[in-house]
Design a protein around this motif. Structure first.
Motif, PDB file in Angstrom:
ATOM      1  N   SER A 186       0.831  -1.208   0.000  1.00 32.64           N
ATOM      2  CA  SER A 186       0.000   0.000   0.000  1.00 32.64           C
ATOM      3  C   SER A 186       0.865   1.256   0.000  1.00 32.64           C
ATOM      4  CB  SER A 186      -0.914  -0.006   1.227  1.00 32.64           C
ATOM      5  OG  SER A 186      -1.667   1.189   1.296  1.00 32.64           O
ATOM      6  N   LEU A 187       1.958   1.213   0.736  1.00 28.01           N
ATOM      7  CA  LEU A 187       2.866   2.354   0.795  1.00 28.01           C
ATOM      8  C   LEU A 187       3.485   2.618  -0.569  1.00 28.01           C
ATOM      9  CD1 LEU A 187       4.167   4.446   2.690  1.00 28.01           C
ATOM     10  CD2 LEU A 187       5.974   2.793   3.126  1.00 28.01           C
ATOM     11  N   THR A 188       3.762   1.555  -1.315  1.00 27.72           N
ATOM     12  CA  THR A 188       4.365   1.678  -2.644  1.00 27.72           C
ATOM     13  C   THR A 188       3.347   2.116  -3.699  1.00 27.72           C
ATOM     14  OG1 THR A 188       5.993  -0.050  -2.138  1.00 27.72           O
ATOM     15  CG2 THR A 188       5.612   0.449  -4.459  1.00 27.72           C
ATOM     16  N   LEU A 189       2.164   1.520  -3.671  1.00 27.94           N
ATOM     17  CA  LEU A 189       1.166   1.746  -4.718  1.00 27.94           C
ATOM     18  C   LEU A 189       0.278   2.965  -4.481  1.00 27.94           C
ATOM     19  CD1 LEU A 189       0.001  -1.950  -5.321  1.00 27.94           C
ATOM     20  CD2 LEU A 189       1.651  -0.618  -6.658  1.00 27.94           C
ATOM     21  N   GLY A 190       0.150   3.368  -3.227  1.00 30.77           N
ATOM     22  CA  GLY A 190      -0.696   4.526  -2.934  1.00 30.77           C
ATOM     23  C   GLY A 190      -2.115   4.140  -2.545  1.00 30.77           C
ATOM     24  N   THR A 191      -2.885   5.145  -2.141  1.00 32.67           N
ATOM     25  CA  THR A 191      -4.215   4.901  -1.581  1.00 32.67           C
ATOM     26  C   THR A 191      -5.254   4.488  -2.621  1.00 32.67           C
ATOM     27  OG1 THR A 191      -4.738   7.261  -1.784  1.00 32.67           O
ATOM     28  CG2 THR A 191      -3.819   6.515   0.314  1.00 32.67           C
ATOM     29  N   LYS A 192      -4.953   4.658  -3.913  1.00 31.20           N
ATOM     30  CA  LYS A 192      -5.930   4.317  -4.944  1.00 31.20           C
ATOM     31  C   LYS A 192      -5.810   2.871  -5.431  1.00 31.20           C
ATOM     32  CE  LYS A 192      -6.467   9.051  -6.688  1.00 31.20           C
ATOM     33  NZ  LYS A 192      -6.403   9.934  -7.883  1.00 31.20           N
ATOM     34  N   ALA A 193      -4.855   2.140  -4.883  1.00 31.32           N
ATOM     35  CA  ALA A 193      -4.657   0.756  -5.308  1.00 31.32           C
ATOM     36  C   ALA A 193      -5.865  -0.097  -4.920  1.00 31.32           C
ATOM     37  CB  ALA A 193      -3.397   0.186  -4.678  1.00 31.32           C
ATOM     38  N   THR A 194      -6.240  -1.012  -5.807  1.00 32.17           N
ATOM     39  CA  THR A 194      -7.347  -1.921  -5.522  1.00 32.17           C
ATOM     40  C   THR A 194      -6.854  -3.084  -4.666  1.00 32.17           C
ATOM     41  OG1 THR A 194      -6.930  -3.286  -7.469  1.00 32.17           O
ATOM     42  CG2 THR A 194      -8.362  -1.352  -7.757  1.00 32.17           C
ATOM     43  N   THR A 195      -7.808  -3.852  -4.142  1.00 33.83           N
ATOM     44  CA  THR A 195      -7.451  -5.029  -3.359  1.00 33.83           C
ATOM     45  C   THR A 195      -6.599  -5.983  -4.180  1.00 33.83           C
ATOM     46  OG1 THR A 195      -9.493  -4.875  -2.063  1.00 33.83           O
ATOM     47  CG2 THR A 195      -8.361  -7.002  -2.072  1.00 33.83           C
ATOM     48  N   GLU A 196      -6.997  -6.177  -5.434  1.00 38.22           N
ATOM     49  CA  GLU A 196      -6.267  -7.096  -6.312  1.00 38.22           C
ATOM     50  C   GLU A 196      -4.835  -6.626  -6.545  1.00 38.22           C
ATOM     51  OE1 GLU A 196      -9.273  -5.885  -6.857  1.00 38.22           O
ATOM     52  OE2 GLU A 196     -10.443  -7.695  -6.533  1.00 38.22           O
ATOM     53  N   GLN A 197      -4.663  -5.330  -6.751  1.00 38.88           N
ATOM     54  CA  GLN A 197      -3.317  -4.782  -6.974  1.00 38.88           C
ATOM     55  C   GLN A 197      -2.454  -4.937  -5.722  1.00 38.88           C
ATOM     56  OE1 GLN A 197      -4.570  -0.829  -8.147  1.00 38.88           O
ATOM     57  NE2 GLN A 197      -4.134  -1.218 -10.313  1.00 38.88           N
TER      58      GLN A 197
END
Length: 204
Positions: A186-197
């Motif tokens: 989550s820290l890498t992908l950001g707050t808009k990342a989906t559960t799957e991502q």
């Protein structure tokens, strides 16, 4: 006593945030669990803080929620051998709900997975905090860049992180490992990342 700080977030790393307030830049030590909730640099942020005074230094520690700050204080004040640095490491490895659950259940193995935490320290966490974990409420974290009073301010990413952790545990991951992997994703992908991502990143 400085119990909170609100200002412009000018710099952020997984373990540190610089907050500018009234022309001064305050260095705040934070756990990974708080870093993942920070807004983008340049935005206004509020952290709940605790100042540790030493003969040669004054160090400011910040957290996303009041319960997280209070749990940090519990560890450094009540657990023998646990200082601010170790407490911050523990809270970077495990989220507050995971920590409280492990302590209530006496899950020494999960607690001992925190870097620098041996079996004896894990046992002390259980013995010295089991009766106290109810004193801190594991309220859902709020988005640090938003108004906590706003009904839309609670991040959807909160449920995505929880769902991703559940998915990893269903795949055979231990709870502590799943929790850490998803939060780092989550820290890498950001707050808009989906559960799957989040799941794919954690698995990768």
């Amino acid at each position: 006593m400085i119990t909170s700080i609100q200002g412009l977030l000018t710099e952020a790393t997984p373990l540190r945030a610089i907050i500018e307030l009234n022309g001064l830049g305050y260095e705040v030590n934070i756990p990974v669990t708080t870093a993942e909730k920070l807004p983008a640099t340049g935005a206004t942020v509020k952290l709940h803080t605790l100042v540790i005074y030493r003969e040669d230094a004054q160090t400011l520690y910040g957290f996303a929620t009041i319960p997280e700050r209070d749990f940090f204080r519990l560890m450094i004040e009540h657990v023998t051998g646990v200082g601010p640095k170790m407490a911050l490491t523990i809270m970077s490895k495990l989220s507050l709900p995971s920590l409280e659950s492990a302590i209530r259940m006496g899950d020494i193995a999960t607690l001992a997975k925190c870097p620098g935490i041996g079996k004896k320290t894990a046992e002390r966490l259980v013995v010295e905090l089991r009766a106290k974990v109810g004193a801190t409420s594991s309220a859902d974290p709020v988005s640090l860049g938003d108004d906590p009073a706003s009904p839309d301010s609670r991040p959807a990413g909160d449920s995505r992180i929880r769902d991703a952790v559940l998915a990893l545990t269903a795949l055979g991951y231990k709870a502590a490992d799943a929790d850490e992997a998803v939060r780092r994703a989550s820290l890498t992908l950001g707050t808009k990342a989906t559960t799957e991502q989040l799941i794919k990143k954690a698995l990768g």
